[in-house]
Scaffold this active site. Structure first.
Site, PDB file in Angstrom:
ATOM      1  CB  CYS A 113     -24.423  21.027 -10.434  1.00  0.00           C
ATOM      2  SG  CYS A 113     -24.274  22.635  -9.625  1.00  0.00           S
ATOM      3  CG  HIS A 215     -22.398  22.471 -14.465  1.00  0.00           C
ATOM      4  ND1 HIS A 215     -23.728  22.092 -14.544  1.00  0.00           N
ATOM      5  CD2 HIS A 215     -22.305  23.285 -13.389  1.00  0.00           C
ATOM      6  CE1 HIS A 215     -24.405  22.664 -13.559  1.00  0.00           C
ATOM      7  NE2 HIS A 215     -23.569  23.393 -12.839  1.00  0.00           N
ATOM      8  CD  GLU A 217     -23.887  19.988 -17.464  1.00  0.00           C
ATOM      9  OE1 GLU A 217     -22.948  19.408 -16.882  1.00  0.00           O
ATOM     10  OE2 GLU A 217     -24.666  20.779 -16.887  1.00  0.00           O
TER      11      GLU A 217
END
Ligand code: MN
Length: 241
Positions: A113, A215, A217
């Site tokens: 990001c 994202h 994660e």
């Protein structure tokens, strides 16, 4: 030894009653968990004066530039647009220097990001300060769905690292209001959303840089192909030194 993965910290800028927590450096928990699950050792680096960056270089094998505030637009020669979000210049200065020194030392780099955006700016690219600056951007890039849900597809160029890791058309989450305008020299766009928004960058020169606009994660626990991105970083970090 397990590869050590540096995560330059974000800074808690909200007011807090506890003096020790004011402006505290921190890293997002899901990134720490993703590194550990992938076989790496996380190392969090606070945004100190960039002159300290060379002293950190021997402490890690790879680095993840994580999400966070908007990049200060003066780093790419622009004054602030009305829709620019919060910025934190100290982190920009530290991360730009950390990226340059990491590449000199051939460290493996992964951007998420804001991380993609700061890598692009550090290497000479530019951003749209808000995606409304580009009328072609019609898709929803700030999803209202929970952050671990995918919300738009991307198309990945063939014969790229990302294609090897995630295939033709992964379904990804989206939580960004800034987008790449000009891709930096020595980087190439390797994935885009259907409205043309750049969703991933790689180095044109070697395997040292991969960066994504979404994202992973927040998705790796349930989507194995998101896990692949972290596993790839660990592998590159092992191979680099
Ligand atoms: Mn997006």
């Amino acid at each position: 030894m397990r590869p050590r993965i540096a995560v330059p910290a974000d800074t808690l800028t909200e007011a807090t009653n506890v003096i020790n927590e004011r402006m505290a450096p921190y890293a997002p928990k899901p990134i720490i968990e993703a590194i550990v699950k992938s076989g790496g050792v996380p190392v969090i680096l606070p945004s100190v004066d960039p002159q300290f960056v060379p002293d950190y270089i021997d402490l890690f094998d790879g680095v993840i530039f994580a999400g966070g505030a908007d990049v200060d637009p003066t780093f790419y020669g622009e004054e602030p647009h009305q829709k620019l979000g919060a910025t934190y210049r100290k982190r920009d200065l530290f991360e730009i220097e950390l990226l340059k020194e990491s590449l000199k030392a051939s460290k493996a780099v992964f951007g998420i990001c804001r991380g993609l955006q700061v890598i692009n700016v550090a290497l000479g690219g530019t951003l749209y300060q808000d995606l409304s600056e580009n009328p072609a951007t019609v898709l929803k890039h700030s999803q209202d769905a929970p952050g671990n849900f995918p919300s738009h597809h991307i198309t990945v160029s063939h014969e790229t690292k990302l294609h090897y890791l995630m295939g033709d058309r992964p379904y990804v989450n989206s939580r960004h209001h800034q987008i790449v305008k000009k891709v930096a020299p020595n980087l190439k766009a390797v994935a885009s959303a259907d409205d043309g928004v750049v969703e991933a960058l790689e180095s044109t020169e070697n395997d040292r840089i991969l960066a994504v606009q979404w994202h992973p994660e927040n998705m790796f626990k349930h989507y194995p192909e998101s896990q692949q991105l972290f596993a790839d970083l660990i592998k590159r970090a092992q191979n680099g030194n």
